[in-house]
Enzyme design. Structure first.
Site, short mmCIF file in Angstrom:
data_model
loop_
_atom_site.label_atom_id
_atom_site.label_comp_id
_atom_site.label_asym_id
_atom_site.label_seq_id
_atom_site.Cartn_x
_atom_site.Cartn_y
_atom_site.Cartn_z
N ALA A 14 0.82 -1.22 0.00
CA ALA A 14 0.00 0.00 0.00
C ALA A 14 0.85 1.26 0.00
CB ALA A 14 -0.92 0.00 1.22
N ARG A 38 6.89 -2.56 3.28
CA ARG A 38 8.15 -2.49 4.04
C ARG A 38 8.48 -1.05 4.41
NH1 ARG A 38 11.43 -5.44 -0.53
NH2 ARG A 38 10.10 -3.92 -1.58
N ARG A 39 8.16 -0.09 3.54
CA ARG A 39 8.57 1.32 3.80
C ARG A 39 7.53 2.02 4.68
NH1 ARG A 39 9.33 3.15 -2.31
NH2 ARG A 39 7.54 1.74 -2.43
N ASP A 64 7.37 -7.25 5.68
CA ASP A 64 7.94 -7.86 4.49
C ASP A 64 7.15 -9.15 4.27
OD1 ASP A 64 9.35 -9.22 2.59
OD2 ASP A 64 11.31 -8.82 3.46
N TYR A 157 9.22 -13.70 -13.90
CA TYR A 157 8.10 -12.84 -13.47
C TYR A 157 6.79 -13.41 -14.01
CZ TYR A 157 4.92 -8.92 -12.90
OH TYR A 157 3.83 -8.16 -12.55
N LYS A 161 3.39 -14.84 -12.00
CA LYS A 161 2.01 -14.37 -12.19
C LYS A 161 1.12 -15.50 -12.72
CE LYS A 161 2.31 -10.24 -10.48
NZ LYS A 161 1.56 -9.86 -9.28
N PRO A 187 -3.88 -6.71 -14.62
CA PRO A 187 -3.67 -5.59 -15.53
C PRO A 187 -2.54 -5.82 -16.54
CG PRO A 187 -3.36 -4.96 -13.20
CD PRO A 187 -3.31 -6.45 -13.29
N VAL A 190 0.72 -0.56 -16.41
CA VAL A 190 0.27 0.47 -15.46
C VAL A 190 1.49 1.30 -15.07
CG1 VAL A 190 -1.04 0.91 -13.35
CG2 VAL A 190 -1.18 -1.34 -14.44
N THR A 192 3.58 2.99 -12.64
CA THR A 192 3.77 3.08 -11.18
C THR A 192 5.29 3.03 -10.95
OG1 THR A 192 3.75 0.68 -10.98
CG2 THR A 192 1.63 1.78 -10.71
P1 NDP Z 1 4.85 -0.47 -7.24
O1 NDP Z 1 6.31 -0.81 -7.32
O2 NDP Z 1 4.45 0.94 -7.39
O3 NDP Z 1 4.24 -1.04 -5.88
C1 NDP Z 1 4.62 -2.29 -5.36
C2 NDP Z 1 4.21 -2.38 -3.91
O4 NDP Z 1 4.56 -3.67 -3.42
C3 NDP Z 1 4.93 -1.35 -3.06
O5 NDP Z 1 4.03 -0.78 -2.16
C4 NDP Z 1 5.98 -2.16 -2.30
O6 NDP Z 1 6.17 -1.60 -1.00
C5 NDP Z 1 5.24 -3.51 -2.17
N1 NDP Z 1 6.17 -4.60 -1.93
C6 NDP Z 1 7.12 -5.10 -2.74
N2 NDP Z 1 7.79 -6.08 -2.14
C7 NDP Z 1 7.24 -6.22 -0.90
C8 NDP Z 1 7.49 -7.06 0.20
N3 NDP Z 1 8.48 -7.97 0.18
N4 NDP Z 1 6.74 -6.94 1.31
C9 NDP Z 1 5.74 -6.01 1.37
N5 NDP Z 1 5.45 -5.19 0.36
C10 NDP Z 1 6.20 -5.29 -0.76
O7 NDP Z 1 4.17 -1.38 -8.35
P2 NDP Z 1 2.63 -1.63 -8.75
O8 NDP Z 1 1.71 -0.83 -7.94
O9 NDP Z 1 2.56 -1.53 -10.21
O10 NDP Z 1 2.52 -3.18 -8.37
C11 NDP Z 1 1.49 -3.72 -7.58
C12 NDP Z 1 1.13 -5.10 -8.09
O11 NDP Z 1 0.61 -4.98 -9.41
C13 NDP Z 1 2.30 -6.07 -8.19
O12 NDP Z 1 1.87 -7.34 -7.75
C14 NDP Z 1 2.60 -6.11 -9.68
O13 NDP Z 1 3.20 -7.31 -10.08
C15 NDP Z 1 1.21 -5.95 -10.25
N6 NDP Z 1 1.13 -5.49 -11.63
C16 NDP Z 1 1.71 -4.31 -12.01
C17 NDP Z 1 1.59 -3.89 -13.32
C18 NDP Z 1 2.28 -2.67 -13.83
O14 NDP Z 1 2.43 -2.53 -15.07
N7 NDP Z 1 2.65 -1.72 -12.99
C19 NDP Z 1 0.80 -4.66 -14.29
C20 NDP Z 1 0.25 -5.87 -13.77
C21 NDP Z 1 0.38 -6.24 -12.48
P3 NDP Z 1 7.55 -1.51 -0.22
O15 NDP Z 1 8.65 -1.37 -1.22
O16 NDP Z 1 7.37 -0.29 0.65
O17 NDP Z 1 7.60 -2.77 0.57
C1 8X3 Z 2 3.24 -6.06 -15.24
C2 8X3 Z 2 2.90 -5.96 -16.67
O1 8X3 Z 2 3.64 -6.60 -19.03
O2 8X3 Z 2 5.32 -5.63 -17.54
O3 8X3 Z 2 2.76 -7.22 -14.68
O4 8X3 Z 2 4.56 -7.86 -17.21
S1 8X3 Z 2 4.18 -6.55 -17.65
#
Ligand code: NDP
Ligand code: 8X3
Length: 257
Positions: A14, A38-39, A64, A157, A161, A187, A190, A192
């Site tokens: 989050a 984690r942060r 974590d 990766y 998934k 998705p 995205v 991010t």
């Molecule tokens: P971000 O990198 O913006 O967010 C990832 C979040 O996951 C951060 O809040 C991070 O928090 C948390 N996280 C990572 N590792 C850990 C851990 N070990 N323990 C707890 N929290 C963790 O990426 P997205 O918002 O894009 O990603 C969210 C989800 O969406 C992921 O599962 C990703 O695979 C999926 N996704 C993303 C897509 C994209 O194109 N962006 C497309 C499809 C799916 P912190 O570092 O503070 O722990």
């Molecule tokens: C994130 C989307 O296409 O980079 O899950 O794998 S992609």
């Protein structure tokens, strides 16, 4: 639409991206939010913002998800008023690198497998029994187009998934006969911190991923998650794939450069 103001929602990951956008979407409806990542400082910023915007109280977990005993202790030691989780959003996840499999980095593989698969399993294992016992709950896993289609360099990766897809289907089957719902929101692209994390902080390379396209925003995905969570209790949305209009598959992207 079912009411959220009596529901406790645990969102992993989050502190950024889709997880942070979900926190906002659910805070608007006055849900009780447990935000995990984690942060801690990032979570604190988000919590402050949500409180200022919507007056909601949040419970923060510096966690974590890869660490099984920390997950166990975090869930088992929630204060009583936060302990009855209605919705679990298994969103924490990451990709590391785009190397060919035979040249891949072991640490990258382990981080992806530990976070995207094992972390999601740990949360599920510790939270779902309470849902079953209370006769109410919803698990929403964030999968990806990468779980449906493999692309060059995506190897591990995409494997994680694909595992999320199989685990979501398995959980749905295992919960048949209970009222607990199970959904996967998958998705495409995205924008991010995802690509920055994938490329180990190389922001220039990360920016190029979104060059010339209009990607989804984290809010777009949160909207869909919110929709899944607010259907009537007898409706289960099993799986949703969403992608930008500029994307047709994991590898087909309309880039206007
Ligand atoms: P971000 O990198 O913006 O967010 C990832 C979040 O996951 C951060 O809040 C991070 O928090 C948390 N996280 C990572 N590792 C850990 C851990 N070990 N323990 C707890 N929290 C963790 O990426 P997205 O918002 O894009 O990603 C969210 C989800 O969406 C992921 O599962 C990703 O695979 C999926 N996704 C993303 C897509 C994209 O194109 N962006 C497309 C499809 C799916 P912190 O570092 O503070 O722990
Ligand atoms: C994130 C989307 O296409 O980079 O899950 O794998 S992609």
């Amino acid at each position: 639409m079912i009411a959220l103001n009596t529901q406790t929602i645990l969102i992993t990951g989050a502190s950024s991206g889709i997880g942070a956008a979900c926190a906002k979407a659910f805070a608007r409806e006055n849900a009780k939010l447990i935000l995990a990542a984690r942060r801690l400082e990032k979570l604190e910023e988000k919590a402050w913002e949500l409180n200022k915007l919507y007056g909601v109280e949040t419970h923060l977990l510096q966690l974590d998800v890869c660490d099984r005993s920390s997950v166990e202790s975090a869930i088992n030691n929630l204060p009583p008023e936060w302990s009855e989780i209605d919705i679990l959003i298994n969103n924490a996840g990451l990709s590391r690198g785009l190397d060919k499999l035979h040249e891949g980095d072991f640490q990258d593989w382990e981080e992806m497998i530990d976070t995207n698969i094992k972390g999601l399993l740990y949360l599920t294992r510790y939270v779902v029994p309470g849902m079953v016992a209370r006769g109410h709950g919803h698990v929403i896993n964030i999968g990806s187009i990468a779980g449906h289609q493999t692309y060059p360099g995506g190897n591990v990766y995409c494997g994680t998934k694909a595992a999320v897809k199989a685990i979501t289907e398995g959980l749905k089957q295992d919960l048949l006969g209970t009222p607990v719902r199970v959904t996967s929101v998958d998705p495409g692209m995205v924008e991010t911190e995802f690509s920055e994390v994938r490329f180990h902080g190389d922001t220039e390379r990360a920016k190029k991923v979104y060059e010339g396209v209009t990607p989804l925003t984290a809010d777009d995905v949160a909207d869909v998650i919110f929709f899944c969570a607010t259907r009537p209790n007898h409706v289960n949305i099993n799986e949703i794939i969403l992608m930008p209009v500029d994307q047709a598959s994991a590898t087909l992207v309309n880039r206007k450069l």
